[in-house]
Design an enzyme around this catalytic site. Structure first.
Site, mmCIF file in Angstrom:
data_model
loop_
_atom_site.group_PDB
_atom_site.id
_atom_site.type_symbol
_atom_site.label_atom_id
_atom_site.label_comp_id
_atom_site.label_asym_id
_atom_site.label_seq_id
_atom_site.Cartn_x
_atom_site.Cartn_y
_atom_site.Cartn_z
ATOM 1 N N ASP A 39 52.929 14.915 8.016
ATOM 2 C CA ASP A 39 51.682 15.329 7.374
ATOM 3 C C ASP A 39 51.212 14.261 6.384
ATOM 4 O OD1 ASP A 39 51.821 17.659 8.716
ATOM 5 O OD2 ASP A 39 52.021 18.969 6.968
ATOM 6 N N ALA A 40 52.186 13.662 5.696
ATOM 7 C CA ALA A 40 51.843 12.663 4.668
ATOM 8 C C ALA A 40 51.092 11.493 5.292
ATOM 9 C CB ALA A 40 53.108 12.177 3.969
ATOM 10 N N ASP A 43 47.604 12.698 6.307
ATOM 11 C CA ASP A 43 46.827 12.892 5.072
ATOM 12 C C ASP A 43 46.364 11.553 4.502
ATOM 13 O OD1 ASP A 43 47.231 15.578 5.199
ATOM 14 O OD2 ASP A 43 48.680 15.694 3.546
ATOM 15 N N SER A 88 38.066 24.396 3.629
ATOM 16 C CA SER A 88 39.335 23.712 3.441
ATOM 17 C C SER A 88 39.204 22.948 2.120
ATOM 18 C CB SER A 88 39.499 22.801 4.652
ATOM 19 O OG SER A 88 40.538 21.934 4.446
ATOM 20 N N GLU A 120 46.194 26.496 -9.479
ATOM 21 C CA GLU A 120 47.005 27.380 -8.650
ATOM 22 C C GLU A 120 47.993 26.545 -7.854
ATOM 23 O OE1 GLU A 120 45.046 30.190 -6.294
ATOM 24 O OE2 GLU A 120 43.317 30.377 -7.618
ATOM 25 N N LYS A 122 49.647 25.357 -4.764
ATOM 26 C CA LYS A 122 49.128 25.390 -3.399
ATOM 27 C C LYS A 122 50.271 25.715 -2.447
ATOM 28 C CE LYS A 122 46.161 22.923 -0.200
ATOM 29 N NZ LYS A 122 46.928 23.032 1.030
ATOM 30 N N ARG A 143 41.849 32.199 9.387
ATOM 31 C CA ARG A 143 40.724 31.316 9.149
ATOM 32 C C ARG A 143 40.028 30.897 10.442
ATOM 33 N NH1 ARG A 143 41.204 25.817 5.711
ATOM 34 N NH2 ARG A 143 42.593 25.155 7.372
ATOM 35 N N GLU A 194 46.961 33.573 0.502
ATOM 36 C CA GLU A 194 47.864 32.811 1.359
ATOM 37 C C GLU A 194 48.990 33.700 1.878
ATOM 38 O OE1 GLU A 194 46.854 29.877 1.940
ATOM 39 O OE2 GLU A 194 48.540 28.627 2.603
ATOM 40 N N LYS A 332 47.728 16.839 -4.588
ATOM 41 C CA LYS A 332 48.996 16.927 -3.866
ATOM 42 C C LYS A 332 50.166 16.343 -4.652
ATOM 43 C CE LYS A 332 47.960 18.495 0.341
ATOM 44 N NZ LYS A 332 48.242 17.671 1.470
HETATM 45 S S1 IVH Z 1 41.830 28.036 -2.716
HETATM 46 C C1 IVH Z 1 37.765 28.865 -4.516
HETATM 47 N N1 IVH Z 1 44.297 28.512 -3.569
HETATM 48 O O1 IVH Z 1 44.830 25.599 1.018
HETATM 49 C C2 IVH Z 1 39.060 28.293 -4.124
HETATM 50 N N2 IVH Z 1 43.924 27.662 -1.372
HETATM 51 O O2 IVH Z 1 42.054 26.344 0.621
HETATM 52 C C3 IVH Z 1 40.109 29.329 -4.216
HETATM 53 N N3 IVH Z 1 45.970 27.330 -0.094
HETATM 54 O O3 IVH Z 1 44.427 26.497 3.970
HETATM 55 C C4 IVH Z 1 41.480 28.844 -4.173
HETATM 56 N N4 IVH Z 1 47.381 27.992 -1.645
HETATM 57 O O4 IVH Z 1 45.115 28.636 2.671
HETATM 58 C C5 IVH Z 1 43.504 28.096 -2.566
HETATM 59 N N5 IVH Z 1 46.428 28.924 -4.372
HETATM 60 C C6 IVH Z 1 45.629 28.523 -3.392
HETATM 61 C C7 IVH Z 1 46.131 28.087 -2.152
HETATM 62 C C8 IVH Z 1 45.234 27.675 -1.159
HETATM 63 C C9 IVH Z 1 47.251 27.522 -0.422
HETATM 64 C C10 IVH Z 1 45.505 26.810 1.197
HETATM 65 C C11 IVH Z 1 44.507 27.682 1.904
HETATM 66 C C12 IVH Z 1 43.749 26.725 2.767
HETATM 67 C C13 IVH Z 1 43.817 25.452 1.990
HETATM 68 C C14 IVH Z 1 42.489 25.225 1.314
#
Ligand code: IVH
Length: 421
Positions: A39-40, A43, A88, A120, A122, A143, A194, A332
């Protein structure tokens, strides 16, 4: 690292070959279930593409990998149209990328913005959307391509962390802490979050699959995706999936992203307790750097920090570009691999007179350190890699060992590369 200024014609050529290469990886990964690079690495190439397209926006085309949201909905599931597309996020890898991001937003909005960011962790799982009507969960979806997802209601209903019924929070939004346990819930509520697996559960399931002689999964994210898209929801129920809510799509009076998290908790959702509000970019960097070290203590995988303008007005007004909102970014954690280009190969003379070829490269962040040099050990190594000056290469730096060129991306050659003599 940010690409330096390149000419339009150079950029055009490079953009085309980057797109071709990234598309090849994507196809192998998503369609053939084969991973050609980490992935790195993909990316890293996507970031180079993103920077070049930012330099020359006229070169952005709708079929660029920067414009897509991964995945097509599976035919096996009913389709669900998302009223508000699931976007995304663009990636940032350095402090410089983060200051560039804030500047981009300010330039777009033509105003200075308050540096209030909601942070947050990720999670490395898959996104899920939940729809409640009159407080009752009626639909869950993936999604998909961002506009149309798959109906996985039965499967997501097996997750204990997903409330089947909302807790009433009174008629006032955002609800006050002392709100009476009133009757009122919104007529409709759309929540996103998530879906993920803990590391322990990932190992348990994989061990069971292995015992049965079945195919195991490379990482928790793949196993999560496989479990959510199960045709038999009994199998999904056996895999203890988990869910952190992170966004309310419906207008329930929230003014800030942090409001959304408070409201989500009131409705009975599980949100990540490590999320924080900070009031400077320095605070963002500190949080990210701390979690890069602490992430091993978590019982689930995280690959960075989602940074969002806490003021929803800023987030909404900033809109989106291609597949990603302008008002949020994924900062990241440092990857152990990245791509860069070899500018030159020099010969180093050691104390004993031994000659060692060393690659001089465009600066690149690997494992949190900027790398410009990599030893090639000896001339056989150059032959083995098939390296030429001007090549795009994969640099790896496992743990604290010295950086190494592990691969040459020959498809990205222009013909102008020079043989090393
Ligand atoms: S988005 C308004 N928060 O990253 C934005 N996405 O979103 C709200 N992902 O595939 C917050 N953890 O599933 C957000 N804490 C998190 C996340 C997160 C993982 C994933 C999400 C998507 C990608 C982009």
């Amino acid at each position: 690292m940010k690409s330096k200024k390149v000419s339009l014609s150079r950029a055009k050529e490079r953009i085309l070959s980057l797109r071709r290469e990234i598309e090849k990886y994507r196809h192998a990964y998503h369609v053939e279930n084969k991973s050609l690079v980490s992935d790195a690495v993909s990316d890293s190439l996507k970031k180079e593409l993103f920077d070049l397209e930012e330099m020359y926006p006229e070169l952005i085309s709708p079929d660029s990998p920067t414009q897509r949201v991964a995945g097509k909905p599976l035919d096996a599931f009913k389709k669900v149209r998302h009223e508000v597309p699931l976007l995304s996020l663009n990636d940032a890898f350095s402090e410089k990328d983060m200051t560039d991001w804030v500047e981009r937003v300010e330039k777009y909005l033509k105003q200075k913005v308050q540096p209030e960011f909601y942070l947050e962790l990720k999670l490395d799982g898959i996104a899920g959307e939940l729809v409640y009507e009159n407080g009752v969960l009626i639909q869950c979806s993936t999604r998909g391509d961002g506009k149309v997802g798959e109906d996985v209601t039965q499967n997501l209903k097996t997750i204990e962390a997903v409330p089947l019924k909302l807790e009433s929070v009174g008629s006032k939004f955002p609800p006050k802490a002392d709100a009476p346990r009133a009757q009122k819930v919104p007529r409709q509520l759309i929540v996103r979050g998530e879906v993920f697996l803990t590391t322990k559960e990932f190992n348990r399931i994989n061990q069971n699959l292995e015992k049965k002689g079945m195919k195991t999964y490379a990482n928790p994210r793949n196993l999560t995706a496989g479990s959510v898209r199960q045709l038999d929801s009994k199998i999904t129920a056996d895999r203890k999936l988990d869910f952190f809510a992170y966004e309310i799509v419906t207008d329930v009076g929230q003014k800030r992203h942090s409001d959304e998290h408070r409201i989500l908790q009131k409705f009975g959702f599980k949100t990540n307790p490590h999320n924080r509000l900070v009031e400077s970019l320095a605070g963002v960097v500190k949080f990210r750097n701390e979690w890069e070290k602490k992430r091993k203590r978590l019982d689930y995988e995280v690959d960075g920090v989602v940074v969002i303008f806490d003021d929803n007005k800023i987030y909404d007004n900033a809109g989106s570009i291609g597949k990603a909102p302008r008002g949020a970014i994924a900062y990241k954690f440092s990857a152990q691999e990245a791509t860069t280009r070899v500018k030159d190969v020099k010969i180093q003379v050691g104390r004993t007179g031994a000659l060692t070829p060393v690659a001089i490269m465009e600066p690149v962040l690997v494992g949190g350190v900027i790398i410009t040099h990599a030893t090639l050990h000896n001339f056989d190594e150059i032959g083995r890699l098939g390296l030429k000056v001007g090549d795009t290469v994969v640099i790896s730096r496992a743990g604290d060992v010295i950086p190494k060129i592990t691969k040459v991306l020959k498809n990205l050659r222009t013909g102008g590369e020079e043989k090393i003599s």
